[in-house]
Design a protein around this motif. Structure first.
Motif, PDB file in Angstrom:
ATOM      1  N   THR A   7      -3.004 -26.746  38.112  1.00  0.00           N
ATOM      2  CA  THR A   7      -3.107 -25.298  37.979  1.00  0.00           C
ATOM      3  C   THR A   7      -4.257 -24.955  37.047  1.00  0.00           C
ATOM      4  O   THR A   7      -4.777 -25.825  36.338  1.00  0.00           O
ATOM      5  N   GLU A   8      -4.628 -23.678  37.028  1.00  0.00           N
ATOM      6  CA  GLU A   8      -5.642 -23.226  36.085  1.00  0.00           C
ATOM      7  C   GLU A   8      -5.217 -23.588  34.663  1.00  0.00           C
ATOM      8  O   GLU A   8      -6.009 -24.091  33.872  1.00  0.00           O
ATOM      9  N   SER A   9      -3.952 -23.331  34.364  1.00  0.00           N
ATOM     10  CA  SER A   9      -3.436 -23.590  33.017  1.00  0.00           C
ATOM     11  C   SER A   9      -3.452 -25.074  32.653  1.00  0.00           C
ATOM     12  O   SER A   9      -3.848 -25.446  31.547  1.00  0.00           O
ATOM     13  N   SER A  10      -3.048 -25.934  33.591  1.00  0.00           N
ATOM     14  CA  SER A  10      -3.014 -27.371  33.283  1.00  0.00           C
ATOM     15  C   SER A  10      -4.424 -27.918  33.078  1.00  0.00           C
ATOM     16  O   SER A  10      -4.651 -28.762  32.206  1.00  0.00           O
ATOM     17  N   LEU A  11      -5.378 -27.428  33.873  1.00  0.00           N
ATOM     18  CA  LEU A  11      -6.762 -27.858  33.688  1.00  0.00           C
ATOM     19  C   LEU A  11      -7.323 -27.353  32.364  1.00  0.00           C
ATOM     20  O   LEU A  11      -7.995 -28.093  31.645  1.00  0.00           O
ATOM     21  N   LYS A  12      -7.030 -26.104  32.026  1.00  0.00           N
ATOM     22  CA  LYS A  12      -7.506 -25.541  30.761  1.00  0.00           C
ATOM     23  C   LYS A  12      -6.949 -26.339  29.583  1.00  0.00           C
ATOM     24  O   LYS A  12      -7.688 -26.690  28.658  1.00  0.00           O
ATOM     25  N   ASP A  13      -5.667 -26.632  29.623  1.00  0.00           N
ATOM     26  CA  ASP A  13      -5.046 -27.401  28.541  1.00  0.00           C
ATOM     27  C   ASP A  13      -5.670 -28.792  28.421  1.00  0.00           C
ATOM     28  O   ASP A  13      -5.964 -29.262  27.315  1.00  0.00           O
ATOM     29  N   ALA A  14      -5.883 -29.448  29.554  1.00  0.00           N
ATOM     30  CA  ALA A  14      -6.464 -30.796  29.546  1.00  0.00           C
ATOM     31  C   ALA A  14      -7.881 -30.784  28.984  1.00  0.00           C
ATOM     32  O   ALA A  14      -8.242 -31.631  28.156  1.00  0.00           O
ATOM     33  N   LEU A  15      -8.685 -29.821  29.415  1.00  0.00           N
ATOM     34  CA  LEU A  15     -10.069 -29.733  28.931  1.00  0.00           C
ATOM     35  C   LEU A  15     -10.118 -29.414  27.440  1.00  0.00           C
ATOM     36  O   LEU A  15     -10.927 -29.984  26.704  1.00  0.00           O
ATOM     37  N   THR A  16      -9.268 -28.513  27.013  1.00  0.00           N
ATOM     38  CA  THR A  16      -9.233 -28.138  25.595  1.00  0.00           C
ATOM     39  C   THR A  16      -8.883 -29.348  24.740  1.00  0.00           C
ATOM     40  O   THR A  16      -9.537 -29.619  23.725  1.00  0.00           O
ATOM     41  N   GLU A  17      -7.886 -30.088  25.166  1.00  0.00           N
ATOM     42  CA  GLU A  17      -7.443 -31.259  24.405  1.00  0.00           C
ATOM     43  C   GLU A  17      -8.425 -32.424  24.487  1.00  0.00           C
ATOM     44  O   GLU A  17      -8.837 -32.975  23.466  1.00  0.00           O
ATOM     45  N   SER A  36      -9.168 -25.837  44.834  1.00  0.00           N
ATOM     46  CA  SER A  36     -10.572 -25.578  44.541  1.00  0.00           C
ATOM     47  C   SER A  36     -10.671 -24.799  43.232  1.00  0.00           C
ATOM     48  O   SER A  36     -10.133 -23.696  43.130  1.00  0.00           O
ATOM     49  N   PHE A  37     -11.346 -25.398  42.252  1.00  0.00           N
ATOM     50  CA  PHE A  37     -11.440 -24.785  40.941  1.00  0.00           C
ATOM     51  C   PHE A  37     -12.883 -24.735  40.459  1.00  0.00           C
ATOM     52  O   PHE A  37     -13.683 -25.605  40.786  1.00  0.00           O
ATOM     53  N   THR A  38     -13.172 -23.738  39.662  1.00  0.00           N
ATOM     54  CA  THR A  38     -14.443 -23.641  38.967  1.00  0.00           C
ATOM     55  C   THR A  38     -14.126 -23.375  37.504  1.00  0.00           C
ATOM     56  O   THR A  38     -13.060 -22.850  37.177  1.00  0.00           O
ATOM     57  N   SER A  39     -15.045 -23.748  36.622  1.00  0.00           N
ATOM     58  CA  SER A  39     -14.735 -23.607  35.203  1.00  0.00           C
ATOM     59  C   SER A  39     -15.980 -23.365  34.360  1.00  0.00           C
ATOM     60  O   SER A  39     -17.101 -23.667  34.755  1.00  0.00           O
ATOM     61  N   LEU A  40     -15.721 -22.798  33.204  1.00  0.00           N
ATOM     62  CA  LEU A  40     -16.711 -22.669  32.132  1.00  0.00           C
ATOM     63  C   LEU A  40     -16.099 -23.394  30.944  1.00  0.00           C
ATOM     64  O   LEU A  40     -14.984 -23.070  30.523  1.00  0.00           O
ATOM     65  N   ILE A  41     -16.805 -24.390  30.445  1.00  0.00           N
ATOM     66  CA  ILE A  41     -16.293 -25.226  29.351  1.00  0.00           C
ATOM     67  C   ILE A  41     -17.287 -25.191  28.206  1.00  0.00           C
ATOM     68  O   ILE A  41     -18.465 -25.488  28.392  1.00  0.00           O
ATOM     69  N   VAL A  42     -16.801 -24.838  27.023  1.00  0.00           N
ATOM     70  CA  VAL A  42     -17.638 -24.802  25.825  1.00  0.00           C
ATOM     71  C   VAL A  42     -17.108 -25.854  24.861  1.00  0.00           C
ATOM     72  O   VAL A  42     -15.952 -25.790  24.432  1.00  0.00           O
ATOM     73  N   SER A  43     -17.957 -26.825  24.550  1.00  0.00           N
ATOM     74  CA  SER A  43     -17.536 -27.910  23.670  1.00  0.00           C
ATOM     75  C   SER A  43     -18.723 -28.471  22.896  1.00  0.00           C
ATOM     76  O   SER A  43     -19.810 -28.643  23.459  1.00  0.00           O
ATOM     77  N   ALA A  44     -18.491 -28.774  21.652  1.00  0.00           N
ATOM     78  CA  ALA A  44     -19.524 -29.429  20.839  1.00  0.00           C
ATOM     79  C   ALA A  44     -19.802 -30.838  21.349  1.00  0.00           C
ATOM     80  O   ALA A  44     -20.858 -31.414  21.058  1.00  0.00           O
ATOM     81  N   GLU A  45     -18.895 -31.395  22.143  1.00  0.00           N
ATOM     82  CA  GLU A  45     -19.085 -32.732  22.725  1.00  0.00           C
ATOM     83  C   GLU A  45     -20.317 -32.776  23.643  1.00  0.00           C
ATOM     84  O   GLU A  45     -20.835 -33.844  23.929  1.00  0.00           O
ATOM     85  N   PHE A  46     -20.782 -31.614  24.118  1.00  0.00           N
ATOM     86  CA  PHE A  46     -21.926 -31.559  25.020  1.00  0.00           C
ATOM     87  C   PHE A  46     -23.266 -31.592  24.293  1.00  0.00           C
ATOM     88  O   PHE A  46     -24.307 -31.750  24.931  1.00  0.00           O
ATOM     89  N   ALA A  47     -23.250 -31.433  22.989  1.00  0.00           N
ATOM     90  CA  ALA A  47     -24.504 -31.392  22.216  1.00  0.00           C
ATOM     91  C   ALA A  47     -25.307 -32.670  22.427  1.00  0.00           C
ATOM     92  O   ALA A  47     -24.777 -33.785  22.385  1.00  0.00           O
ATOM     93  N   GLY A  48     -26.600 -32.492  22.698  1.00  0.00           N
ATOM     94  CA  GLY A  48     -27.503 -33.621  22.878  1.00  0.00           C
ATOM     95  C   GLY A  48     -27.400 -34.307  24.226  1.00  0.00           C
ATOM     96  O   GLY A  48     -28.062 -35.314  24.459  1.00  0.00           O
TER      97      GLY A  48
END
Length: 110
Positions: A7-17, A36-48
């Protein structure tokens, strides 16, 4: 082992964690069937990391979930990139909706 519904919620929780994401927006573009899902993910893990490495990181974090769905897309940003884009767009940006009709896959009933 039975597969759990994605679900949207389960994916959001997984990505956040799993990616220590500071902001996650997930949209089910399949009209609610969870394929079929699309997302916007903001994380400091993406730096560099370039776009390919960011997407590989996301796909690795969601390996089990992605195996259960038909389509997945992600827009990956660092917190700085997200803040700059929000200042530019006025907060009207979200997950990528390319190939959709107002965020839903054409031909799929809601």
């Amino acid at each position: 082992m039975a597969e759990t519904a994605i679900t949207e919620s389960s994916l959001k929780d997984a990505l956040t964690e799993r990616l220590k994401a500071t902001y996650v927006e997930v949209a089910d573009m399949s009209g609610g069937c969870g394929q079929s899902f699309t997302s916007l993910i903001v994380s400091a893990e993406f730096a560099g990391k370039n776009s390919l490495k960011r997407h590989r990181l996301v796909n690795s974090a969601l390996k089990d979930e992605i195996a259960q769905i038909h389509a997945w897309s992600a827009k990956c940003q660092t917190p700085d990139e997200y803040e700059k884009e929000m200042a530019t767009t006025g907060g009207n940006d979200g997950p990528p909706l390319d190939g959709t009709d107002e965020g839903k896959v054409d031909g799929v009933d809601q």
